[in-house]
Design a protein around this motif. Structure first.
Motif, PDB file in Angstrom:
ATOM      1  N   SER A 194      32.369  36.665  32.161  1.00 43.01           N
ATOM      2  CA  SER A 194      31.668  36.131  33.336  1.00 43.01           C
ATOM      3  C   SER A 194      32.650  35.773  34.448  1.00 43.01           C
ATOM      4  O   SER A 194      32.357  35.970  35.636  1.00 43.01           O
ATOM      5  N   LYS A 215      21.254  42.240  43.700  1.00 42.70           N
ATOM      6  CA  LYS A 215      20.392  42.098  42.518  1.00 42.70           C
ATOM      7  C   LYS A 215      21.118  42.552  41.257  1.00 42.70           C
ATOM      8  O   LYS A 215      21.065  41.879  40.215  1.00 42.70           O
ATOM      9  N   GLU A 217      24.380  42.690  40.723  1.00 42.12           N
ATOM     10  CA  GLU A 217      25.465  41.776  40.385  1.00 42.12           C
ATOM     11  C   GLU A 217      24.930  40.454  39.833  1.00 42.12           C
ATOM     12  O   GLU A 217      25.528  39.858  38.942  1.00 42.12           O
ATOM     13  N   ASN A 218      23.794  40.010  40.386  1.00 34.34           N
ATOM     14  CA  ASN A 218      23.165  38.800  39.845  1.00 34.34           C
ATOM     15  C   ASN A 218      22.763  39.008  38.386  1.00 34.34           C
ATOM     16  O   ASN A 218      22.912  38.114  37.543  1.00 34.34           O
ATOM     17  N   GLU A 219      22.249  40.195  38.106  1.00 34.70           N
ATOM     18  CA  GLU A 219      21.859  40.512  36.726  1.00 34.70           C
ATOM     19  C   GLU A 219      23.077  40.579  35.808  1.00 34.70           C
ATOM     20  O   GLU A 219      23.066  40.059  34.692  1.00 34.70           O
ATOM     21  N   ARG A 220      24.149  41.208  36.299  1.00 32.84           N
ATOM     22  CA  ARG A 220      25.377  41.300  35.491  1.00 32.84           C
ATOM     23  C   ARG A 220      25.921  39.916  35.162  1.00 32.84           C
ATOM     24  O   ARG A 220      26.253  39.613  34.009  1.00 32.84           O
ATOM     25  N   PHE A 221      26.020  39.077  36.196  1.00 29.65           N
ATOM     26  CA  PHE A 221      26.564  37.733  36.000  1.00 29.65           C
ATOM     27  C   PHE A 221      25.633  36.897  35.128  1.00 29.65           C
ATOM     28  O   PHE A 221      26.075  36.178  34.220  1.00 29.65           O
ATOM     29  N   GLY A 222      24.324  37.012  35.397  1.00 27.03           N
ATOM     30  CA  GLY A 222      23.350  36.262  34.604  1.00 27.03           C
ATOM     31  C   GLY A 222      23.362  36.674  33.140  1.00 27.03           C
ATOM     32  O   GLY A 222      23.306  35.830  32.240  1.00 27.03           O
ATOM     33  N   ASN A 223      23.453  37.990  32.899  1.00 26.86           N
ATOM     34  CA  ASN A 223      23.485  38.481  31.510  1.00 26.86           C
ATOM     35  C   ASN A 223      24.740  38.017  30.789  1.00 26.86           C
ATOM     36  O   ASN A 223      24.703  37.663  29.604  1.00 26.86           O
ATOM     37  N   LEU A 225      26.514  35.284  31.452  1.00 25.03           N
ATOM     38  CA  LEU A 225      26.379  33.853  31.166  1.00 25.03           C
ATOM     39  C   LEU A 225      25.355  33.589  30.073  1.00 25.03           C
ATOM     40  O   LEU A 225      25.527  32.690  29.242  1.00 25.03           O
ATOM     41  N   GLU A 226      24.289  34.374  30.082  1.00 29.17           N
ATOM     42  CA  GLU A 226      23.260  34.212  29.047  1.00 29.17           C
ATOM     43  C   GLU A 226      23.847  34.549  27.672  1.00 29.17           C
ATOM     44  O   GLU A 226      23.539  33.861  26.678  1.00 29.17           O
TER      45      GLU A 226
END
Length: 583
Positions: A194, A215, A217-223, A225-226
């Motif tokens: 992350s 969108k 990059e938000n998904e990449r970062f969110g995934n 961190l998740e």
């Protein structure tokens, strides 16, 4: 525990502070053990003797013990905490210095965010145990063994009940500690992912916005961190069960002691004061047992984090000084490349058997299609990498036989991608020669055609360029980099497409400056500019890692080989560009 022993070595320069802190801790712990004995006497005086004067004296005595404990605990906390911060600071500096000893290949193979994560997240986890473990171990050991000795003397039957607790806690600690170690390493690795994504998005924000990929990059970062959260969730589940379970075992034991001790008081076997003192000692003993279990779990987490850090510390630079390396004397500029081979991957050679000799002061143009190996060749000349076979000699001296720093001080490079630091323009130019006076810096800037635009900025040479020079245009950044190279005054100069970011007017002025700079110096230029190629003493043509042609412009045009094709295509492109501008 090997890694933990290595961490403890960091504390060795601060032995005096740690010894003094340990003495303070011993005094505070012994004082803590003495308190229940005084409370025992106080309870018996109140409930049995009913002696007011003795009660007052005992109360003052207990207050005195509390005050002593306060003083020595404060001193211990200060000395140990300060040493911890100092040791971790030293460790960060040591790791940072070590990064500078590693070869370029180390950074090529790893993402920036991963390295940053090791320097931040992993070391923060290590920080939590580096002095806390020795201090807690000493403190709780004194309380545990001191308490056991005292209560064994008071009542051996009750002691047996407490010691039943020990093996249960050991089993708990070993079982859950191993799981926490594994999860800690897993979490640190996922946090590194992350951090890498975050670093990439900040440095490449223009690309992200241009391609409208917020969108994605938000998904990449969110995934990422998740994914890290899921591992952290497993650790939370274990930790949530681990702590209360230890507490349940300890309190259950205390309850049994209270029942059994109360029974003994009713039967007249012990006094009320003895029961109170025994319960207090039981609590003191149960505390270390629980602390040891929790401490073991924390140590496993710290060791898990230290594994990745020491992995970097144990990495050696592929390009480094030999034990008998000598200082490179002043370079005259003769370069001999003797049948060198190089690859980044074992199955794919990038440089294949290149040979040439360059005399001092010559200007060499490296020409070839994209992927021919031009940039790799100049990196080998700079000795960012060593050839896997063959040899490069400077003035007849093999490069691998000299100290890197003594060679690098005499070679300058203007890279394809201009690299500036986030400070001022003055600091970026001065980076080439620490301690240079301002007149030298201004002269270098003038020679690079940078002085005029610098003086047009509000702060002049004190203007902040921003991260990687983002506040300057590409051409301005290029000129700052050239000024830096001019100030260094190198014996060998490497220009990796150095004029590609300049407009026509600036290019003419820069070319004049570079012509002056290259006089008397051996220069290697990777350039697409026809003027640069024309003025070169020798042109080396590369294709697929091989030297396919060599000579001056006229000689190579007569051969009508690869150079002829590349030159003709470039000339046609310039004609087409000129026609487009005129329409």
């Amino acid at each position: 525990m090997k890694n933990y022993k290595r961490l403890l070595i960091l504390l060795s320069p601060y032995k005096k502070a740690l010894i003094l802190g340990s003495l303070c801790l011993i005094v505070a712990s012994l004082t803590n053990l003495a308190v229940p004995l005084y409370i025992k006497k106080l309870v018996d005086v109140v409930m049995v003797d009913k002696n007011m004067a003795l009660m007052n004296n005992l109360t003052l005595g207990i207050a005195g013990l509390f005050f002593i404990q306060l003083i020595f605990s404060t001193a211990h906390n200060y000395l140990f905490d300060l040493t911890e911060k100092r040791a971790i600071t030293d460790f960060r500096i040591k790791l940072f210095k070590h990064l500078h000893t590693l070869s370029l290949s180390f950074f090529v193979k790893r993402r920036t965010g991963e390295i940053v994560s090791r320097m931040t997240n992993d070391i923060t986890t290590i920080e939590n145990i580096i002095t806390d473990l020795p201090a807690t171990l000493l403190q709780q050991s004194i309380r545990l063994f001191g308490g056991i000795i005292i209560i064994t003397y008071m009542n051996w039957k009750l002691t047996g009940l407490i010691l039943v607790l020990a093996p249960v806690l050991v089993i708990f600690a070993r079982t859950f500690g191993r799981k926490l170690k594994k999860l800690s390493t897993e979490i640190q690795d996922k946090l590194a992912v992350s951090t890498t994504i975050l670093e990439e998005n900040i440095s490449c924000i223009q690309v992200v916005k241009s391609f409208v990929r917020e969108k994605l990059e938000n998904e990449r970062f969110g995934n990422a961190l998740e994914d890290s959260f899921q591992s952290a969730k497993k650790r939370v589940i274990i930790s949530s069960f681990f702590g209360p379970s230890i507490g349940f075992i300890a309190f259950s034991t205390s309850l049994i002691l209270l029942w059994y001790g109360g029974r003994e008081v009713i039967l007249g076997a012990i006094s009320p004061g003895e029961l109170i003192a025994f319960i207090l000692y039981a609590t003191i003993i149960a505390g270390p047992m629980g602390s040891f279990a929790r401490l073991y779990a924390r140590v496993q987490e710290g060791i898990g984090a230290s594994t990745r850090v020491f992995e970097i510390m144990d990495t050696k630079g592929e390009v480094r000084d030999q034990p008998d390396a000598k200082t490179m004397p002043r370079i005259e500029g003769k370069v001999e490349v003797d049948n060198i081979h190089f690859h980044y991957r074992n199955d794919q050679d990038v440089i294949k058997g290149i040979n040439f000799i360059i005399e001092p002061g010559q200007t060499i143009a490296l020409v070839g299609p994209s992927g021919a190996g031009k940039s790799t060749l100049v990196q080998l000349l700079h000795r960012f990498y060593d050839p896997v076979a063959g040899q490069i000699r400077i003035d007849g001296i093999p490069l691998e036989s000299v100290q890197l720093a003594s060679y690098w001080k005499q070679i300058g490079i203007v890279p394809q991608e201009t690299i500036l630091f986030g400070g001022t323009i003055l600091e970026n130019i001065e980076y080439a020669k620490q301690g240079a006076d301002k007149e030298e810096i201004i002269e270098a800037a003038k020679a690079a055609n940078a002085h005029n635009f610098i003086m047009e900025t509000p702060e002049g040479y004190q203007t902040i360029v921003g991260e990687k020079g983002i506040r300057l245009s590409a051409g301005q950044r290029q000129r700052i980099a050239i000024a830096r190279a001019i100030l260094k005054d190198p014996r060998i100069l490497i220009l990796d497409e150095a004029t590609s970011a300049l407009d026509n007017e600036s290019e003419l002025l820069i070319q004049e400056a570079l012509d002056r700079l290259m006089q008397g110096r051996t220069s290697f230029i990777i350039a697409h500019r026809l003027s640069t190629i024309h003025n070169a003493d020798r042109i080396i043509v590369m294709d697929k890692g091989k030297l396919v042609e060599s000579g001056n412009h006229a000689q190579l045009m007569e051969k009508e080989g690869l150079y002829y094709k590349l030159y003709t295509l470039k000339s046609l492109q310039l004609v087409e560009d000129a026609e487009v501008k005129n329409t």
